[in-house]
Design an enzyme around this catalytic site. Structure first.
Site, short mmCIF file in Angstrom:
data_model
loop_
_atom_site.label_atom_id
_atom_site.label_comp_id
_atom_site.label_asym_id
_atom_site.label_seq_id
_atom_site.Cartn_x
_atom_site.Cartn_y
_atom_site.Cartn_z
CG ASN A 1 -2.03 1.08 1.03
OD1 ASN A 1 -2.22 1.93 1.88
ND2 ASN A 1 -2.72 1.08 -0.10
CG LEU A 2 4.44 0.41 -1.86
CD1 LEU A 2 5.47 0.12 -2.94
CD2 LEU A 2 5.04 0.19 -0.48
CG HIS A 3 2.34 6.20 1.81
ND1 HIS A 3 3.56 6.63 2.28
CD2 HIS A 3 1.82 5.41 2.79
CE1 HIS A 3 3.75 6.16 3.49
NE2 HIS A 3 2.74 5.39 3.83
N GLY B 1 5.72 8.36 1.12
CA GLY B 1 6.66 8.10 2.22
C GLY B 1 7.53 6.89 1.89
CG HIS B 2 5.84 2.92 1.66
ND1 HIS B 2 4.48 3.12 1.66
CD2 HIS B 2 6.12 2.16 2.74
CE1 HIS B 2 3.95 2.50 2.70
NE2 HIS B 2 4.91 1.92 3.38
CD GLN C 1 4.62 -6.01 11.43
OE1 GLN C 1 5.52 -6.64 10.89
NE2 GLN C 1 4.56 -4.69 11.39
CD GLN D 1 8.98 -0.95 12.15
OE1 GLN D 1 8.05 -1.71 12.34
NE2 GLN D 1 9.12 -0.29 11.01
CB SER E 1 0.28 6.31 8.07
OG SER E 1 -0.26 5.08 8.51
CB SER E 2 -0.75 1.95 4.84
OG SER E 2 0.44 1.91 4.08
O1 PAF Z 1 7.12 -0.75 9.02
C1 PAF Z 1 6.61 -1.71 8.40
O2 PAF Z 1 5.98 -1.53 7.35
C2 PAF Z 1 6.74 -3.10 8.97
O3 PAF Z 1 6.74 -3.08 10.36
C3 PAF Z 1 7.96 -3.87 8.43
C4 PAF Z 1 9.24 -3.20 8.85
C5 PAF Z 1 7.89 -3.95 6.92
C6 PAF Z 1 7.98 -5.29 8.99
O4 PAF Z 1 6.83 -6.00 8.64
#
Ligand code: PAF
Length: 279
Positions: free
Chosen positions: A28-30, A32-33, A57, A150, A182-183
């Site tokens: 779900n790239l934006h 930021g990614h 997670q 993180q 953010s997604s």
């Molecule tokens: O930040 C994220 O998108 C996730 O926590 C990651 C680092 C890809 C791990 O699943």
């Protein structure tokens, strides 16, 4: 761009590469990614991205099932960024058997802030990141500062396990009104989206007050949470911490000029947003 879904094929493709720069994502790239991809390109070659929504997670009542999956659109964006390989395994490939070996971050760092409200999160992150690093074997990996805790946990993990991967932090990418991309912003209604920049405004308020020498940081944090609540937010925390270890600073440390960061998490409607600001 090569789209690879198996670990064997990925290893074949990357054999002999010593300068791989890696950006793990959940898709779900934006923008930021994409800024992470550009930063990765400055630190290595080839650039490898991954898309994997990591069940480990997410807590049982969290948004794993509804997490936005937009694979085709993501591929097009990554192609434009000149990403060399997209590693997109399915769950069976990455977790062919129950993942019984897990990487557990220390309870101090992993159990506070996000870890207090999302207990499954950092063990899941550390486990998948370790596994992805084992597959990609990157020389550098880029993580956004938006997920400040993180980033620190992954950086410490890489150092303590002597992983041959340097962890690079990328600045948070914000919309014009200040909202961190953010997604999960996609879950916001139009009305909530208009309100959402108030989280960043609150962080700025806390940062300004702290810089101005506000004596009681605890009172300041509570004041910030009240401001959020007064506008319909449900804050989990607004917390001023030391950048070095994310512990709360003692008064003397603040006076001695310890570098600080303010971190916040709050729900707006059903959407939980996090953000932070270095002070
Ligand atoms: O930040 C994220 O998108 C996730 O926590 C990651 C680092 C890809 C791990 O699943």
């Amino acid at each position: 761009m090569k789209i690879i879904s198996t670990i064997d094929e990925l290893r074949d493709q990357l054999r002999g590469q010593l300068r791989t720069a890696f950006v793990p994502t959940m898709g779900n790239l934006h923008e930021g990614h994409l800024s992470l991809m550009r930063l990765a390109r400055r630190h290595g070659d080839p650039v490898v991205a991954s898309i994997f929504v990591n069940r480990l997670q997410f807590g049982p009542n969290e948004d794993f099932e509804k997490y936005p999956r937009t694979f085709q659109a993501d591929v097009e964006k990554l192609e434009k960024e000149g990403v060399y390989v997209l590693f997109a395994p399915n769950e069976k490939e990455l977790y062919p058997e129950p993942q019984e070996y897990r990487v557990q971050p220390p309870s101090g760092l992993g159990g506070m802030l996000e870890g207090e409200f999302r207990p499954a999160m950092f063990q899941g992150v550390c486990t998948v990141v370790t596994k992805l690093f084992s597959c990609v074997q990157p020389r550098v990996a880029v993580f956004g500062k938006k997920d400040y805790q993180q980033l620190m946990i992954v950086r410490n993990m890489a150092r303590q396990f002597a992983m041959p991967t340097e962890i690079i932090g990328a600045e948070t990418f914000r919309a014009d009104d200040g909202l961190a991309l953010s997604s999960r912003n996609g879950y916001l209604s139009a009305e909530e989206r208009a309100e959402a920049p108030f989280l960043y405004q609150t962080l700025n308020y806390v940062a300004e007050q702290t810089r101005a020498g506000h004596a009681d940081l605890l009172a300041l944090e509570q004041d910030a949470m009240k401001r959020l609540a007064a506008r319909g937010w449900q804050p989990d925390y607004v917390s001023i911490r030391k950048r070095i270890d994310l512990h709360a600073p003692a008064r003397e440390e603040v006076l001695a000029g310890a570098q600080l960061v303010v971190l916040a998490a709050a729900k707006l409607g059903n959407t939980r947003l996090i953000d932070n600001l270095e002070i």
